[in-house]
Write an enzyme that holds these catalytic residues in place. Structure first.
Site: not given
Ligand code: CA
Length: 758
Positions: A303, A348, A435-436, A678
């Site tokens: 992305n 994303d 995802n991965w 953060c």
């Protein structure tokens, strides 16, 4: 090198005058060649292991001949995560037990799959460490730990992790978190060369992916699209580590010219006034694959930041080459074809997920295909020689697009897709439908085993104008999950949004779940599925419980779980045959190898990564801690040893050890900085047993050390980055004031609830 050749040929001509000259010359040349090989590669294996052949192209293309080897991340060049071993099968898998283990000090997530070649196992760990072990006994042969620039630790979107290494011709290649590519001697781990792969260390670049071998190059990408990375891959000569070529996945400012010709047509798909200074992502942070027969290198791109296309390329456009599969010629670095899965991505939706090469019979024709299940929810089958789209169907709930138009190869977006004017609930979420975590392909069953996430996200546009922060997070990240927690319905953002019931009206069920799905890539249909949510249905943790998959000729599928179990299922039916308690939470894909007639199953444990820092009760990391552990199993093995259980104090909040301070404006400013810089790691932490500290519970010591932690990096060794290049002392003070205020608010709220219930 040439000296060995000269000496032996001289010897040949001397002795050649006495004995059959041609024979001796031939023998001498062979001796010279073997001397050359031995000198240049210095292979030192354990004495009891025989090295049969070099690890090269001839061996890679015939890997079917050595089923006991696991050479690449996914075993073979096809990256199939398939083992042809069948000693362990559905009839005996219940007898799987402990063979050996190897412990790591790191508490970061382990996402890589070890390799086993010629009796030695090589495993990579967080930050780019490598450990070589005797694959029969587990004895460590050598270790490598790169020294890491502490600033890299805060430049990760999704945990300090590493997804693997590459082995080729006497060398082990691995990349460090801070962006260096290392070539290590396979015999002793000595650094042969090291290359700085990052074009600007002041930007948010890191490396979490594995290097891949393509022809005589070693290719590496990078991560950082949530920060301000401009994506590229670099190819280095395996001979000496010199840079052969570099391919940028998105253009830079067109006014500055293009580094290579492919960027000019790409630039035409961006607004000329795009936010070029932000880098615009497209990072190749995980999957690649190389077909040695076609000599094509495949890379998957990610992305951009900011996430909404409207902010980064206001006039719209496809924004090439974001969210694409690119086929490159590894000799030249030139683009051969590309396929963009998500034109003009707003969500994303990376196409960095693992790609599998297979030969499939489709409509009566043998097709050489590449398969991917990217984040956007569609399973793609492409012709890997030409990039032609063969088929694409949703493998999970998708509402952003109705289907892929086969004539144009483009997704057809729905009215639910864009969130520029009003908040929308959109499926899949930014975590992706996949995802991965590696998927696996079994040529015996013809099925692909995908760890699937069923979740939507609520997206909205930021109310403030976009402000670029060099080296900081620039994604905007204005989405939440329809679930409890600070990344969900308990977030500050949720208070500004319409109620979930309103957003979810007429939309699919919002309950977050995880599944292991067996997908038929020929018919593009579900063969079977098993829910993998564990005890966390509806919570964000549900989608991280199912780890990467591996399948075998024993008709099995293996998957690790956050609960600490290794599960084995019948590859044809999905019937669960084994759920072995490893007492260690797993995300990484398992692998299998054999030595001296014994088949082993191995897996790295330790969770982390995107959303895995919260170790909930029910996870092995909550019960036993999260230090990395490599666990190896075999038939008839012993009971898997467990670490000592941790004691968990009760969760009642104590009054914060410091008084409130700062003005309302300073606290609000601190909140904004916290949310942007953060919250990626520290949100959603509420003392339920986390790897990352709950900042509402900071001790007096931590409060006293607060400035040093952020501005001097005093806790870098514990994974907390140094923010001195990003935040001023005044900004750190405002973040501190905000956190103190949050701690008091939480304490007061809890006391109130306790009083009301009395
Ligand atoms: Ca991303």
């Amino acid at each position: 090198m040439s000296r060995a050749f000269l000496i032996t040929t001289e010897f040949a001509s001397w002795i050649g005058t006495r004995v059959g000259a041609r024979t001796v010359r031939l023998l001498a040349v062979m001796l010279a060649v073997s001397l050359l090989y031995a000198c240049s590669h210095r292979i030192q294996y354990p004495a009891d292991k025989t090295v049969s052949k070099p690890i090269d192209k001839a061996r890679l293309v015939k890997l079917a001949d050595e089923p006991g080897t696991w050479l690449t991340g996914g075993r073979d060049y096809q990256q199939s995560y398939y083992s042809p071993l069948a000693q362990i099968n559905r009839d005996n898998v219940s007898r799987l037990g402990y063979a050996w283990h190897s412990d790591f000090e790191s508490e970061h997530g382990f996402e890589s799959t070890p390799s086993v070649v010629d009796g030695v196992m090589y495993a990579s760990g967080p930050t780019g460490t490598v450990r070589a072990m005797d694959a029969t006994s587990g004895k460590t042969l050598w270790e490598f730990a790169p020294e890491i620039d502490p600033a890299a630790v805060r430049r990760v979107c999704c945990g300090v992790v590493n997804r693997g290494l590459a082995i080729w011709k006497g060398t082990v290649y691995v990349a460090s978190l801070d962006g260096y590519l290392y070539a290590l001697d396979i015999g002793d781990g000595a650094v042969r060369w090291k290359a700085d792969t990052i074009i600007d260390h002041q930007r948010g670049y890191t490396i979490t992916g594995a290097p891949y071998i393509a022809a005589d190059k070693v290719v590496i990408g990078n991560a950082g699209a949530e920060f301000d990375a401009r994506g590229y891959v670099s190819a280095y000569s395996i001979a000496d580590g010199s840079l052969s070529w570099r391919f940028f996945t998105v253009p830079g400012d067109p006014e500055l010219g293009f580094e290579h010709p492919e960027l000019e047509p790409a630039a035409a798909t961006w607004d000329p006034n795009s936010l070029w200074e932000v880098g615009l992502g497209g990072t190749v942070w995980d999957a690649m694959a190389y077909d040695p027969q076609l000599n094509l290198l495949y890379i998957g791109t990610g992305n951009a930041a900011p996430y909404p296309r409207k902010l980064r390329s206001p006039a719209g456009g496809d924004n090439l080459y974001l969210s694409s599969i690119l086929a490159l010629n590894p000799d030249t670095g030139r683009l051969v074809w590309y396929y963009q899965t998500t034109p003009g991505d707003n969500w994303d939706f990376t196409a960095t997920q693992k790609m599998i090469l297979a030969d499939l019979d489709i409509a009566g024709q043998r097709r050489q295909v590449i398969m991917q299940a990217p984040k956007n929810g569609f399973f793609y089958v492409l012709d890997r020689a030409t990039g032609q789209l063969i088929s694409a169907q949703p493998y999970a709930t998708t509402t952003w697009a109705s289907h892929i138009d086969m004539a144009t190869g483009r997704p057809v977006e729905t009215s639910q897709a864009e969130y520029f004017d009003a908040p929308k609930l959109i499926f899949p979420s930014a975590a992706g439908a996949h995802n991965w975590q590696p998927m696996a392909y079994n040529p015996g069953t013809g099925l692909v085993y995908i760890p699937v996430i069923e979740a939507g996200a609520i997206w909205t546009m930021p109310s403030q104008p976009f402000e670029y922060i060099k080296g900081g997070i620039n994604s905007t990240s204005l989405y939440i999950f329809p679930a409890p927690g600070e990344w969900g319905l308990d977030s500050e953002l949720a208070k500004t949004l319409p109620p979930l019931a309103e957003l979810a009206s007429g939309q699919p069920d919002t309950t977050i779940r995880g599944f292991l799905r067996a997908w038929n890539p020929v018919t593009q249909a579900l063969a079977w599925e098993r829910e993998t949510s564990g005890p966390w249905v509806g919570d964000m943790t549900a989608f991280w419980n199912g780890g990467g998959t591996m399948t075998t000729a024993g008709n099995l599928v293996f998957q690790g779980r956050g609960t600490g179990h290794l599960v084995a299922l019948d590859a044809r039916t999905g019937e669960e045959l084994l759920s072995l308690d490893l007492a260690a939470s797993v995300m990484a894909a398992p692998m299998s190898y054999s030595i001296d007639g014994t088949q082993y199953i191995a897996v790295l444990s330790g969770i982390g990564g995107g959303n895995g820092n919260t170790y909930l009760p029910g996870s092995a990391s909550y019960t036993y801690g999260n230090k990395g552990r490599l666990i190896v199993l075999k038939l008839g093995g012993a009971t898997v040893p467990k670490r000592a259980e941790l004691s968990h104090q009760d969760n009642t909040l104590s009054p914060p050890p410091v008084a409130r301070r700062g003005t309302a404006t300073e606290i609000a400013r601190g909140g904004e900085i916290f949310l942007r810089q953060c919250a990626k790691c520290h949100a959603n932490i509420d003392g339920r047993g986390a790897g990352i500290p709950d900042l509402k519970r900071m001790s007096a010591t931590t409060h006293a050390e607060f400035n040093d932690i952020l501005l001097r990096g005093s806790r870098v060794d514990r994974g907390m980055g140094n923010f001195s290049d990003l935040l001023t002392p005044a900004e750190v003070e405002s973040v501190h004031s905000y956190l103190i205020d949050q701690a008091w608010q939480a304490f007061e709220q809890e006391s109130q609830t306790a009083n009301n219930s009395l």
